[in-house]
Scaffold this active site. Structure first.
Site, PDB file in Angstrom:
ATOM      1  N   LYS A 148       0.860  -1.190   0.000  1.00 36.06           N
ATOM      2  CA  LYS A 148       0.000   0.000   0.000  1.00 36.06           C
ATOM      3  C   LYS A 148       0.890   1.230   0.000  1.00 36.06           C
ATOM      4  CE  LYS A 148      -4.528   0.924   0.804  1.00 36.06           C
ATOM      5  NZ  LYS A 148      -5.601   0.267   0.033  1.00 36.06           N
ATOM      6  N   THR A 156      -4.471  -4.911   1.410  1.00 33.28           N
ATOM      7  CA  THR A 156      -3.698  -3.667   1.551  1.00 33.28           C
ATOM      8  C   THR A 156      -4.488  -2.648   2.377  1.00 33.28           C
ATOM      9  OG1 THR A 156      -4.443  -2.644  -0.506  1.00 33.28           O
ATOM     10  CG2 THR A 156      -2.517  -4.094  -0.641  1.00 33.28           C
TER      11      THR A 156
END
Ligand code: URC
Length: 307
Positions: free
Chosen positions: A5, A65
């Site tokens: 992320k 994520t």
């Protein structure tokens, strides 16, 4: 193979203050309150266990994520240190301790810088302590790679930095004596208003020094930024190449605990439109394309200079 992320904006108020850093002649920086600690974080994880998610659509080992983002935000409340690198090492270690399928992790962050505002005090203006504005100037950067070991997570690699420094020196820089051939149209300049952008990165000989646990051995991005501007002020450089080398020497001289320092510079020098009386000029934006300079150096460069 990896995933992760990025652009996780984290704001932490009343983080621990950075105290006890060594001061250097080029900088008034001696610490940071961290009343407002802002980071733009990136997480990247590696592990063979993630292969089936790519090759078979099997998500059974996948940490979403979105969950990574929540994890980072949660850990921002647990970190009790005062540096970007320390935070990244802390969160990265927590990830590896929590998720056994992650074999290694790369954590990086750009500081989201804030400046405390001045308000009238008893006798003079003083720091508000409450009101800040976001700064769109340079910002600190950190990156920490963690691997697993028998004793838990270990730093496999690291880099610290300060990026997007933008400086103009109105006189006292030249660019002369370069190759003159049938392709040369640029006039030589004994004196030019030099406008640069600069990213500076450094690594420590002992990666643990990057974390700031021992503030005496920590290199604050603010001090490196200040070295860059002081050297720019002092040196009459004959090119950006010459300038960044001088900055690098000063950084290595001030911080023997560093292993290397590297630069990415961009030339934004304005074009002279009118030459007025004395030093005065009218200048305009340069056309594209833009020039760049990259350079890495270590203590052997410093030793060569003193021989
Ligand atoms: O400092 C500079 N270095 C260069 O290599 C270069 N090339 C150029 O056109 N202007 C500049 N300036």
């Amino acid at each position: 193979m990896n995933y992760g992320k990025e652009k996780i904006a984290v704001y932490r108020t009343y983080a621990s203050s950075l105290e006890g850093v060594r001061t250097i002649p080029e900088s008034s920086f001696d610490g940071r309150d961290n009343t407002l600690f802002g980071l733009d974080v990136r997480v990247q994880v590696d592990g063979e266990a993630f292969l089936p998610s790519f090759s078979e659509g099997d998500n059974s080992m996948v940490v979403a994520t979105d969950s990574m983002k929540n994890f980072v935000l949660h850990q921002a409340g647990e970190y009790d240190g005062a540096t970007i690198e320390g935070f990244l090492e802390f969160v990265g270690s927590q990830f590896l301790d929590t998720y056994s399928q992650m074999e290694s992790i790369q954590m990086s962050a750009d500081e989201i810088p804030f400046e405390e505002r001045d308000v009238p005090g008893e006798n003079d203006f003083e720091d508000s302590g409450l009101v800040f504005r976001q700064s769109h100037n340079e910002s600190a950067f950190g990156e920490i790679y963690l691997d697993r070991s028998e004793d838990g997570p270990v730093i496999a690699d690291h880099i610290s930095g300060v990026t997007d420094i933008e400086l103009v020196k109105v006189k006292g820089s030249s660019f002369t004596d370069y190759v003159q051939d049938e392709y040369t149209t640029l006039p030589e300049r004994e004196d030019r208003a030099l406008h640069i952008t600069l990213d500076i990165f450094w690594t420590y000989a002992e990666s643990a020094d990057a974390l700031g646990t021992d503030p005496e051995r920590y290199v604050p991005a603010e001090q490196v930024r200040d070295i860059a501007q002081v050297v720019f002020h002092e040196v009459d450089s004959n090119s950006i190449q010459d300038l960044i080398y001088q900055i690098g020497l000063r950084v290595l001289e001030r911080f023997p605990q560093l292993e290397s320092v590297s630069f990415e510079a961009n030339n934004r020098t304005w074009i002279q439109e009118r030459d007025l009386d004395g030093d005065a000029k009218v200048l305009k934006e340069p056309p594209r394309p833009t020039g760049f300079q990259q350079f890495s150096m270590d203590h052997s460069d410093l030793e060569e200079m003193s021989e």
